[in-house]
Design an enzyme around this catalytic site. Sequence first.
Site, PDB file in Angstrom:
ATOM      1  N   HIS A  96     -17.084  12.234  10.014  1.00 43.43           N
ATOM      2  CA  HIS A  96     -18.307  13.055  10.049  1.00 43.43           C
ATOM      3  C   HIS A  96     -18.178  14.254   9.108  1.00 43.43           C
ATOM      4  CE1 HIS A  96     -21.612  15.433  11.947  1.00 43.43           C
ATOM      5  NE2 HIS A  96     -20.802  16.443  11.693  1.00 43.43           N
ATOM      6  N   GLU A  97     -17.072  14.982   9.218  1.00 45.25           N
ATOM      7  CA  GLU A  97     -16.884  16.154   8.351  1.00 45.25           C
ATOM      8  C   GLU A  97     -16.794  15.735   6.884  1.00 45.25           C
ATOM      9  OE1 GLU A  97     -17.560  18.908   9.520  1.00 45.25           O
ATOM     10  OE2 GLU A  97     -17.224  18.629  11.658  1.00 45.25           O
ATOM     11  N   ASP A 156     -25.934  17.628   9.045  1.00 44.21           N
ATOM     12  CA  ASP A 156     -25.857  17.295  10.469  1.00 44.21           C
ATOM     13  C   ASP A 156     -27.205  16.783  10.954  1.00 44.21           C
ATOM     14  OD1 ASP A 156     -23.194  17.980  11.286  1.00 44.21           O
ATOM     15  OD2 ASP A 156     -23.728  20.096  11.089  1.00 44.21           O
ATOM     16  N   THR A 193     -11.143  10.126  14.650  1.00 50.69           N
ATOM     17  CA  THR A 193     -11.559   9.470  13.408  1.00 50.69           C
ATOM     18  C   THR A 193     -13.044   9.713  13.155  1.00 50.69           C
ATOM     19  OG1 THR A 193      -9.817   7.816  13.604  1.00 50.69           O
ATOM     20  CG2 THR A 193     -11.657   7.269  12.151  1.00 50.69           C
TER      21      THR A 193
END
Length: 132
Positions: A83-84, A93, A78
């Site tokens: 994050h993506e 990032d 998850t």
Amino acid sequence: TVTVTYDPSNAPSFQQEIANAAQIWNSSVRNVQLRAGGNADFSYYEGNDSRGSYAQTDGHGRGYIFLDYQQNQQYDSTRVTAHETGHVLGLPDHYQGPCSELMSGGGPGPSCTNPYPNAQERSRVNALWANG
């Protein structure tokens, strides 16, 4: 509020993680909301890639996310998915960040399972989407 539509159908192994990531972002920011549907702005895919998971995106709702099987076994799935998804919403990032920072990604190591953006990340996304 802008609605961004995503297509999860090409990542069948990650349906729950994708739904969770969308719910996390929807409850964290107000200027953009994610929903599953046809004629999507961005899509999720799954498979094997030596680079791991990644987002190919314009940073404003369009593109695709690739979820790598091996990385998602090693790291919290998850967190990886949220994050993506953060990249699609415009966040870069920041691997040197702490676990409390979603965009630190794999930087803090596999023991980090936090799938939530912190206050700075939430306000950055709201700012990026303030004008649509």
